[in-house]
Design an enzyme around this catalytic site. Sequence first.
Site, short mmCIF file in Angstrom:
data_model
loop_
_atom_site.label_atom_id
_atom_site.label_comp_id
_atom_site.label_asym_id
_atom_site.label_seq_id
_atom_site.Cartn_x
_atom_site.Cartn_y
_atom_site.Cartn_z
N GLY A 62 52.18 -57.39 -3.94
CA GLY A 62 52.56 -57.41 -5.35
C GLY A 62 52.00 -56.22 -6.09
N ILE A 78 47.67 -58.21 -10.56
CA ILE A 78 47.46 -59.51 -9.92
C ILE A 78 46.51 -59.37 -8.73
CG2 ILE A 78 48.58 -61.46 -8.79
CD1 ILE A 78 49.24 -61.15 -11.74
N GLU A 126 48.80 -55.54 -0.27
CA GLU A 126 49.93 -54.63 -0.13
C GLU A 126 50.52 -54.40 -1.51
OE1 GLU A 126 50.54 -53.08 2.47
OE2 GLU A 126 49.43 -54.20 3.97
N CYS A 142 58.39 -51.31 -3.01
CA CYS A 142 57.07 -50.69 -3.12
C CYS A 142 57.03 -49.31 -2.49
CB CYS A 142 56.01 -51.59 -2.50
SG CYS A 142 56.36 -52.05 -0.78
#
Length: 491
Positions: free
Chosen positions: A200, A204, A222, A257
């Site tokens: 994410g 967070i 990750e 990502c």
Amino acid sequence: MASEVEGKAVFDADSAEEVVKELRATFAAGTTKSYEWRSTQLNAMLKMMEENEPLIVAALCDDLSKPELESSIYEIAMVKSSCRMALKKMKQWMMPEKAKTSLITFPSSAEIVSEPLGVVLVISAWNYPFLLSLDPVVGAIAAGNAVVLKPSEISPATSSLLARLVADYLDRSCIKVVEGAVPETSALLEQKWDKILYTGNERIARTVMAAAAKHLTPVVLELGGKCPVIVDSDINLQVATRRIISGKWGCNNGQACVSPDYIVTTKNYAQKLIVSFKCELERFYGKNPLESKDLSRIVNSSHFARLSKLLDEDKVSSKIVHGGERDRANLKISPTILLDVPQDSLIMTEEIFGPLLPIILVDEVEDSFDVINSSGTKPLAAYLFTNNKKLKKKFVATVSAGGLVVNDTTVHLAEPTLPFGGVGNSGMGAYHGKFSFDTFSHKKAVLCRGFAGDAYVRYPPYSRGKIRLLKAVFDGSFLGIIRALIGWSKS
């Protein structure tokens, strides 16, 4: 009991504690440790995907309007590939690895034993909700762990389907899916896990890491970052453009990502690059890309508003050279290229995670490294298009990122022999292939000795002779050992 807990309307800390308690009991009984259990679960996962691919594709379409090819290949096929590789290599991975011993412990033998960590938590992301949920779970199962999977609530159709399919096909006593949003995730994070893998954003990730620290739980993070693309001039421009488009708009419309976040090229080459982009984008998505069925939509109205804010900033809005069209009702933004945006603009200081692609201009292509490194962060991936061997070498030596690709984008994810993971702000730890197995394993050192060859020099009373001899042994110097023994005998 577990199914009752998971079926409660409210999943709170007590519910989470009950789930973990049941999984620990199952793990302690040794259920997950055998090769037979691991292979059975991975084969069941393969069967699950083969029998339900249309349902999975439909769920991904509901959540993201993801084209069938992206769903079938970039999500389902990649998880299948992970399962097949684990099934093929798992026996070898599970075997103890022989280790050399030294004169210090002679005579002895040693090995490194891979043992499962225990009960692990996987928190996945919304952009590739199937792949990023199950790919880590493959590694956790292959390593012999019990698993809780928390899918993203931002992809509700896929989350719901995963919960149903995992319960139907896999061992419910060892592998569980917990759905929900922030309260459910918070309840899970209050528990003690043997490892947490989170995919994410950085914000967070800090919460996950803080929660894990309370229990000294190791984490794999990750994350993402602004993945740069350096474009040199001595290249096949059409191929390079197509590969950048594939990695940007062909990967969930930039919501990935490892998606190219911005391009760095020279002032002299930028116009040629833009012309090529316009030509290939029209070829791929038509004159009205908002109507294309081959582009995913923006995941929700909140992310649509965030991307619109990046485009509408005063010093950015005038920099659009292609695209920029928006359909708020259908959450669509066309592929958008911006030229020479200010480095201090929001679009250059935030991870874009969408279909916007700024181009930064430099005088010489070598100046691109300074642009990337001056950001102070390390991206999850970095890309270079060139035929210049010296530039390739400098790229590898100079740019720190989770992974590097020369003359393509994003394809390193498909190679199970390569670790996938970040560095610095883009994450920590890695998985894929054997790296997934290792991530969810403890490498236990085992040294075995007999009762012969007992070295009395290690025992009191200590003497100068013993000190000299032990120093020589630790130095690995046979000549020193002989000298120490001769000196000792003379004394």
